[in-house]
Design a protein around this motif. Structure first.
Motif, PDB file in Angstrom:
ATOM      1  N   GLU A 106      -1.973  -0.663   9.045  1.00 49.88           N
ATOM      2  CA  GLU A 106      -3.308  -0.162   8.703  1.00 49.88           C
ATOM      3  C   GLU A 106      -3.217   1.103   7.851  1.00 49.88           C
ATOM      4  N   ARG A 107      -2.292   1.994   8.182  1.00 45.66           N
ATOM      5  CA  ARG A 107      -2.165   3.238   7.419  1.00 45.66           C
ATOM      6  C   ARG A 107      -1.663   2.978   6.004  1.00 45.66           C
ATOM      7  N   ILE A 108      -0.722   2.053   5.844  1.00 45.72           N
ATOM      8  CA  ILE A 108      -0.218   1.747   4.505  1.00 45.72           C
ATOM      9  C   ILE A 108      -1.338   1.202   3.626  1.00 45.72           C
ATOM     10  N   GLU A 109      -2.171   0.366   4.224  1.00 46.55           N
ATOM     11  CA  GLU A 109      -3.258  -0.249   3.462  1.00 46.55           C
ATOM     12  C   GLU A 109      -4.420   0.724   3.257  1.00 46.55           C
ATOM     13  N   ARG A 110      -4.832   1.403   4.313  1.00 43.85           N
ATOM     14  CA  ARG A 110      -6.034   2.240   4.228  1.00 43.85           C
ATOM     15  C   ARG A 110      -5.748   3.635   3.675  1.00 43.85           C
ATOM     16  N   GLU A 111      -4.715   4.288   4.201  1.00 45.68           N
ATOM     17  CA  GLU A 111      -4.442   5.667   3.783  1.00 45.68           C
ATOM     18  C   GLU A 111      -3.677   5.740   2.468  1.00 45.68           C
ATOM     19  N   LEU A 112      -2.715   4.841   2.277  1.00 43.77           N
ATOM     20  CA  LEU A 112      -1.919   4.881   1.057  1.00 43.77           C
ATOM     21  C   LEU A 112      -2.481   3.995  -0.050  1.00 43.77           C
TER      22      LEU A 112
ATOM     23  N   THR B 130      -0.622  -0.012  13.686  1.00 44.91           N
ATOM     24  CA  THR B 130      -1.003   1.297  13.131  1.00 44.91           C
ATOM     25  C   THR B 130      -0.333   1.525  11.790  1.00 44.91           C
ATOM     26  N   THR B 131       0.953   1.172  11.691  1.00 51.95           N
ATOM     27  CA  THR B 131       1.690   1.352  10.438  1.00 51.95           C
ATOM     28  C   THR B 131       1.064   0.537   9.319  1.00 51.95           C
TER      29      THR B 131
ATOM     30  N   ASP C 243       5.710   9.133   1.505  1.00 56.60           N
ATOM     31  CA  ASP C 243       4.397   8.858   2.087  1.00 56.60           C
ATOM     32  C   ASP C 243       4.482   7.741   3.121  1.00 56.60           C
TER      33      ASP C 243
ATOM     34  N   VAL D 278       3.600   7.938   7.338  1.00 59.66           N
ATOM     35  CA  VAL D 278       2.547   7.214   8.062  1.00 59.66           C
ATOM     36  C   VAL D 278       3.097   6.143   8.994  1.00 59.66           C
TER      37      VAL D 278
ATOM     38  N   GLU E  79       4.372   4.510  12.096  1.00 62.22           N
ATOM     39  CA  GLU E  79       4.349   4.822  13.525  1.00 62.22           C
ATOM     40  C   GLU E  79       5.667   4.366  14.156  1.00 62.22           C
TER      41      GLU E  79
END
Length: 275
Positions: free
Chosen positions: A87-93, A84-85, A23, A27, A29
Motif C-alpha cells: 500500500e505504501r509503495i503504491e499510495r505514498e511513492l 502495508t508495504t 524511499d 516505507v 514494513e
C-alpha cells in the motif's frame, strides 16, 4: 553487447534508481530484505573499487524480499506487514501496479516521472522504467494472488534470511539512514539466486547483469572457497545443469564488457564456482 543493453545501466539511470531505493526501504514494513542487483552492488563495490579504481555497476530495478507464511488466509494477509508495504509503495511513492510488483517510468535526461500518457508521447530512447519486484520467500502464493491481484516470482532461498537470521543489517552497507530492521541478503544466497534465475531470463541485459553480478560476488563479495561451498549447498544438480546449458561464450564476453573486466577472468570465476 548492444547499446540498448548497456544503456540500461547508465549512471543517470542507476543514480536515480538508488534514490528510489532509499524511499522503498523507508516505507517497507519489516520483515523486508534487499535482494538483486542493488544487494550485489553493496556487497562488492568496495572490493571492486580497490581492484579497478571505480565503483561496481549499480542496478536499475529494485528487488524487495518479503516474508509470507504459507498458512496465512486472505484475511491474515490483509493484516500482514506485506500489505502495508504494498500500500505504501503504491499510495505514498506513487508507483503503478505491474506484473511482479510495481513500476514507474522516468525521462532519461531530466529524471522526471512520467504518466502513462506522457511516456507514450516520448521516443523510446527518452524513457526508462524502474521496477520494484516483490519477492516472497515461499512458492505457495494462491492466497497472495487472490488477495493482492498479482503473482510475484517466489524465491525459497530467501526463507533462511527470515527464519534463520541469515540476513545482515542493511544499515551497515549504506551511507544513508535505514530502519534498523531492514536486511540485506548474504552474498552466497544472492549468488545461488542468480544461478537459479539465469535460465529463465527473457531479457538480454538481465542475463548479462546476472553473469556480471555472479562474477563480482565470487571475487569481491567473500572468500572464494566459502562462496563455492555455500552456493553449491543451496543448489541442486538440476539447477547447475540448467545454468551451464543456458550460458554461452557470447554472454560471458558481453557480461565482461558490461563491467569492463577481463572476459577470461569472468568466465573462469563462474565456471570454477560450479565445478
Amino acid at each position: 553487447m548492444s547499446n540498448a543493453d548497456q544503456s540500461q545501466y547508465a549512471e543517470a539511470v542507476t543514480t536515480l534508481s538508488e534514490d528510489e531505493l532509499q524511499d522503498v526501504i523507508a516505507v517497507a514494513e519489516p520483515p523486508a530484505c534487499l535482494l538483486g542487483g542493488w544487494a550485489v552492488h553493496l556487497h562488492v563495490t568496495d572490493g571492486f573499487q580497490e581492484a579497478h579504481r571505480r565503483p561496481y555497476i549499480g542496478s536499475r530495478d529494485i528487488d524487495l524480499g518479503i516474508h509470507i507464511d504459507s498458512k496465512w488466509s486472505k484475511a491474515e494477509l490483509k493484516e500482514a506487514p506485506v500489505a502495508t508495504t504494498l500500500e505504501r509503495i503504491e499510495r505514498e511513492l506513487g508507483y503503478n501496479r505491474g506484473r511482479f510488483g510495481f513500476y514507474q517510468q522516468f525521462h532519461r535526461e531530466t529524471g522526471d516521472r512520467l504518466t502513462e500518457e506522457e511516456a507514450r508521447k516520448q521516443p523510446a530512447h527518452n524513457i526508462f522504467r524502474v521496477d520494484i519486484d516483490i519477492i516472497p520467500d515461499t512458492t505457495r502464493l494462491d492466497e497472495f494472488q487472490e488477495t493482492f491481484g498479482f503473482r510475484p516470482p517466489a524465491e525459497p532461498l530467501l526463507a533462511p534470511v527470515f527464519a534463520d537470521d541469515e540476513g545482515e543489517p542493511l544499515g551497515e552497507y549504506v551511507s544513508w539512514t535505514t530502519p534498523e530492521t531492514a536486511l540485506i541478503a548474504p552474498p552466497t544466497a544472492l549468488a545461488a539466486m542468480k544461478i537459479r534465475a539465469f535460465p529463465e531470463r527473457d531479457k538480454s541485459h538481465k542475463r548479462l547483469k546476472d553473469l556480471a553480478d555472479l562474477h563480482a560476488l565470487v571475487w569481491y563479495g567473500s572468500d572464494f572457497q566459502q562462496v563455492r561451498t555455500e552456493v553449491v549447498a543451496h543448489l541442486t544438480e538440476e539447477d547447475i545443469a540448467r545454468f551451464t546449458d543456458a550460458v554461452t561464450n557470447e554472454a560471458f564476453v558481453n557480461a565482461a564488457m558490461l563491467i569492463d573486466v577481463d572476459t577470461a577472468g569472468l568466465r573462469n570465476s563462474i565456471q570454477q564456482l560450479l565445478v
